[in-house]
Scaffold this motif. Structure first.
Motif, short mmCIF file in Angstrom:
data_model
loop_
_atom_site.label_atom_id
_atom_site.label_comp_id
_atom_site.label_asym_id
_atom_site.label_seq_id
_atom_site.Cartn_x
_atom_site.Cartn_y
_atom_site.Cartn_z
N HIS A 253 8.74 -5.62 4.66
CA HIS A 253 7.85 -4.66 4.03
C HIS A 253 8.65 -3.57 3.32
O HIS A 253 8.34 -3.20 2.18
CB HIS A 253 6.92 -4.02 5.08
CG HIS A 253 6.13 -2.88 4.54
ND1 HIS A 253 5.06 -3.05 3.70
CD2 HIS A 253 6.28 -1.54 4.69
CE1 HIS A 253 4.57 -1.87 3.37
NE2 HIS A 253 5.30 -0.94 3.97
N LEU A 254 9.68 -3.04 3.98
CA LEU A 254 10.51 -1.99 3.37
C LEU A 254 11.12 -2.47 2.06
O LEU A 254 11.10 -1.76 1.05
CB LEU A 254 11.61 -1.57 4.34
CG LEU A 254 12.64 -0.59 3.77
CD1 LEU A 254 12.00 0.75 3.46
CD2 LEU A 254 13.81 -0.42 4.71
N LEU A 255 11.63 -3.69 2.05
CA LEU A 255 12.30 -4.20 0.87
C LEU A 255 11.34 -4.65 -0.22
O LEU A 255 11.63 -4.52 -1.41
CB LEU A 255 13.22 -5.36 1.24
CG LEU A 255 14.38 -5.00 2.16
CD1 LEU A 255 15.16 -6.24 2.53
CD2 LEU A 255 15.30 -3.96 1.52
N ALA A 256 10.19 -5.20 0.15
CA ALA A 256 9.32 -5.83 -0.84
C ALA A 256 8.12 -4.99 -1.27
O ALA A 256 7.72 -5.05 -2.43
CB ALA A 256 8.82 -7.18 -0.29
N ARG A 257 7.54 -4.21 -0.34
CA ARG A 257 6.27 -3.57 -0.68
C ARG A 257 6.23 -2.07 -0.50
O ARG A 257 5.39 -1.41 -1.10
CB ARG A 257 5.16 -4.20 0.18
CG ARG A 257 4.94 -5.67 -0.13
CD ARG A 257 3.85 -6.26 0.75
NE ARG A 257 4.17 -6.21 2.17
CZ ARG A 257 4.94 -7.09 2.81
NH1 ARG A 257 5.51 -8.07 2.16
NH2 ARG A 257 5.16 -6.98 4.10
N ALA A 258 7.08 -1.51 0.33
CA ALA A 258 7.01 -0.07 0.62
C ALA A 258 7.35 0.75 -0.63
O ALA A 258 8.18 0.36 -1.44
CB ALA A 258 7.98 0.28 1.75
N LYS A 259 6.67 1.87 -0.75
CA LYS A 259 6.94 2.81 -1.84
C LYS A 259 7.77 3.96 -1.27
O LYS A 259 7.36 4.62 -0.32
CB LYS A 259 5.63 3.36 -2.42
CG LYS A 259 4.70 2.29 -2.94
CD LYS A 259 5.25 1.65 -4.19
CE LYS A 259 4.23 0.67 -4.76
NZ LYS A 259 4.81 -0.49 -5.33
N TRP A 260 8.96 4.17 -1.82
CA TRP A 260 9.80 5.27 -1.37
C TRP A 260 10.69 5.71 -2.50
O TRP A 260 10.93 4.98 -3.45
CB TRP A 260 10.59 4.90 -0.13
CG TRP A 260 11.37 3.63 -0.23
CD1 TRP A 260 10.88 2.37 -0.11
CD2 TRP A 260 12.77 3.48 -0.47
NE1 TRP A 260 11.89 1.45 -0.27
CE2 TRP A 260 13.06 2.11 -0.49
CE3 TRP A 260 13.81 4.38 -0.67
CZ2 TRP A 260 14.34 1.62 -0.70
CZ3 TRP A 260 15.08 3.90 -0.87
CH2 TRP A 260 15.34 2.53 -0.88
N ASP A 261 11.15 6.92 -2.42
CA ASP A 261 11.97 7.54 -3.45
C ASP A 261 13.44 7.36 -3.09
O ASP A 261 13.88 7.79 -2.02
CB ASP A 261 11.61 9.02 -3.55
CG ASP A 261 12.30 9.73 -4.70
OD1 ASP A 261 13.11 9.10 -5.41
OD2 ASP A 261 12.02 10.93 -4.89
N ALA A 262 14.20 6.73 -3.96
CA ALA A 262 15.61 6.44 -3.68
C ALA A 262 16.48 7.69 -3.70
O ALA A 262 17.53 7.72 -3.05
CB ALA A 262 16.14 5.42 -4.68
N ASP A 263 16.07 8.73 -4.42
CA ASP A 263 16.92 9.93 -4.53
C ASP A 263 17.21 10.60 -3.19
O ASP A 263 18.37 10.91 -2.89
CB ASP A 263 16.31 10.93 -5.51
CG ASP A 263 16.35 10.44 -6.94
OD1 ASP A 263 17.13 9.50 -7.23
OD2 ASP A 263 15.61 10.98 -7.78
#
Length: 82
Positions: free
Chosen positions: A7-17
């Motif tokens: 889920h973290l790699l494929a679908r989760a929305k998160w800010d890389a900064d």
């Protein structure tokens, strides 16, 4: 556990900064050494056959084209000890 990672790699929305900033803070504050160097490595392994779990046709630098391959990404901390 595997489903959460997928889920973290494929679908989760998160800010890389913020992630980048926290990794930088960790390296500078906790790992830094005057004679240290970080080496980023992206390695591709060519696969044969059609039964390799987790592999897909991806661009493979050594071949210069897409091919069934598995990729590993790593960061190594190297210190000069002498």
């Amino acid at each position: 556990m595997a489903n959460r990672f997928e889920h973290l790699l494929a679908r989760a929305k998160w800010d890389a900064d913020p992630v980048r900033d926290e990794v930088r803070r960790y390296v500078v504050d906790d790992v830094a050494h005057p004679q240290a160097v970080l080496i980023a490595d992206d390695t591709a392994a060519i696969k044969r056959g059609d039964r390799s779990a987790g592999d897909a046709c991806e661009y493979c630098g050594p071949l210069g084209r897409s091919k069934l391959s598995s990729h590993a990404h790593a960061v190594h901390l190297c210190l000069k000890l002498y």
